[in-house]
Design a protein around this motif. Structure first.
Motif, PDB file in Angstrom:
ATOM      1  N   CYS A  22      -4.822 -10.239 -18.433  1.00 13.08           N
ATOM      2  CA  CYS A  22      -6.108 -10.099 -17.492  1.00 13.08           C
ATOM      3  C   CYS A  22      -7.198  -9.236 -18.041  1.00 13.08           C
ATOM      4  CB  CYS A  22      -5.695  -9.841 -16.006  1.00 13.08           C
ATOM      5  SG  CYS A  22      -4.789  -8.114 -15.910  1.00 13.08           S
ATOM      6  N   LEU A  77     -16.087  -9.882  -6.125  1.00 13.73           N
ATOM      7  CA  LEU A  77     -14.621 -10.120  -6.067  1.00 13.73           C
ATOM      8  C   LEU A  77     -14.592 -11.936  -5.949  1.00 13.73           C
ATOM      9  CD1 LEU A  77     -13.119  -7.502  -3.955  1.00 13.73           C
ATOM     10  CD2 LEU A  77     -12.833  -7.627  -6.239  1.00 13.73           C
ATOM     11  N   ASP A  81      -8.449 -12.801  -7.712  1.00 17.18           N
ATOM     12  CA  ASP A  81      -8.650 -11.181  -8.569  1.00 17.18           C
ATOM     13  C   ASP A  81      -7.382 -10.607  -7.764  1.00 17.18           C
ATOM     14  OD1 ASP A  81     -10.506 -11.833  -9.848  1.00 17.18           O
ATOM     15  OD2 ASP A  81     -12.181 -10.948  -8.910  1.00 17.18           O
ATOM     16  N   ARG A 111     -10.083  -4.021 -10.989  1.00 16.54           N
ATOM     17  CA  ARG A 111     -10.144  -5.211 -10.661  1.00 16.54           C
ATOM     18  C   ARG A 111      -9.522  -6.190 -11.988  1.00 16.54           C
ATOM     19  NH1 ARG A 111     -15.537  -8.308 -10.886  1.00 16.54           N
ATOM     20  NH2 ARG A 111     -15.360  -8.175 -12.931  1.00 16.54           N
ATOM     21  N   ARG A 113      -8.788  -9.610 -13.488  1.00 15.51           N
ATOM     22  CA  ARG A 113      -9.080 -10.832 -13.437  1.00 15.51           C
ATOM     23  C   ARG A 113      -8.191 -11.629 -14.373  1.00 15.51           C
ATOM     24  NH1 ARG A 113     -15.220 -12.284 -12.282  1.00 15.51           N
ATOM     25  NH2 ARG A 113     -14.251 -11.853 -10.221  1.00 15.51           N
ATOM     26  N   PRO A 117      -4.490 -17.833 -14.316  1.00 18.39           N
ATOM     27  CA  PRO A 117      -4.533 -17.490 -12.578  1.00 18.39           C
ATOM     28  C   PRO A 117      -3.114 -17.823 -11.832  1.00 18.39           C
ATOM     29  CG  PRO A 117      -6.586 -18.660 -13.194  1.00 18.39           C
ATOM     30  CD  PRO A 117      -5.425 -18.754 -14.541  1.00 18.39           C
TER      31      PRO A 117
END
Length: 217
Positions: A22, A77, A81, A111, A113, A117
């Motif tokens: 990420c 956001l 996340d 954060r 990311r 996913p």
């Protein structure tokens, strides 16, 4: 799994670094100042909003004025996340849901990311695991001031990645236990509220709340 190797011996598991999974960014520093907040506007998440079961807590939310939204558009956001506590008790993590999409976060949070996913649910559990907490605690500088972990250091966190079916099984087990814990916590909270209300009645002489009169005590 050993302290030196975070990967179980079971077939199909792999090891990688968090930074390979990420992109990691801290929130804008100026949002940490109370002077830059408002009573209404864009909700602003802080470490206190990161729950201990991987959930985001919508309690005591701070806000950023809507007119400042263009200055922080890059920090909005998105669903999926992951927010990780950076200062105080580094490492505690929660996943952003549709309810928090487009919200903001302070520089006390990081954060994450994900580039993949579908690993998000598993990764939240992993970040909250004893293995990850031990590593983060060891790598967090200890000295004068509040403990804090940097983006560069967190990116080096070793992550054990199982096959998809094993990851799903792990998440299902841990999600079920978290739900049970939540139910028990709600029962305890409600019981204490009843106790407080009943205590106020009893000490005010209203024993009839229990079907008794004050003179029979």
């Amino acid at each position: 799994m050993t302290p030196s190797s975070p990967v179980p011996s079971a077939a199909g598991w792999a090891s990688t670094l968090l930074g390979d999974l990420c992109e990691i960014h801290s929130g804008p520093g100026h949002l940490a100042a109370p002077a830059n907040r408002a009573e209404r506007g864009i909700p602003l998440l802080r470490p206190m909003n990161i729950g201990h079961r991987g959930e985001i807590v919508h309690h005591d939310l701070a806000h950023v004025p809507e007119e400042d939204s263009t200055k922080v558009s890059g920090y909005r956001l998105a669903v999926g996340d992951i927010l990780c506590v950076r200062t105080g008790s580094p490492g505690r993590a929660a996943r952003v849901s549709e309810a928090e999409a487009q919200w903001l976060f302070t520089s006390n949070l990081l954060r994450l990311r994900l580039r993949t996913p579908e690993l998000g649910r598993y990764l939240v559990h992993y970040l909250n695991s004893p293995q990850a907490r031990t590593w983060i605690g060891r790598e967090t500088p200890r000295g004068v001031g509040i403990p804090s972990i940097s983006v560069a250091v967190l990116a080096q966190l070793p992550v054990a990645v199982p096959p998809p079916d094993e990851a799903e099984h792990i998440c299902t087990v841990l999600d079920t236990l978290a739900e049970k814990a939540s139910v028990h916590e709600e029962i305890a909270r409600t019981t204490m509220e009843i106790r407080e209300r009943l205590s106020a009645l009893l000490f005010a002489g209203f024993d009839h709340a229990l079907g008794r009169t004050a003179g029979t005590m």
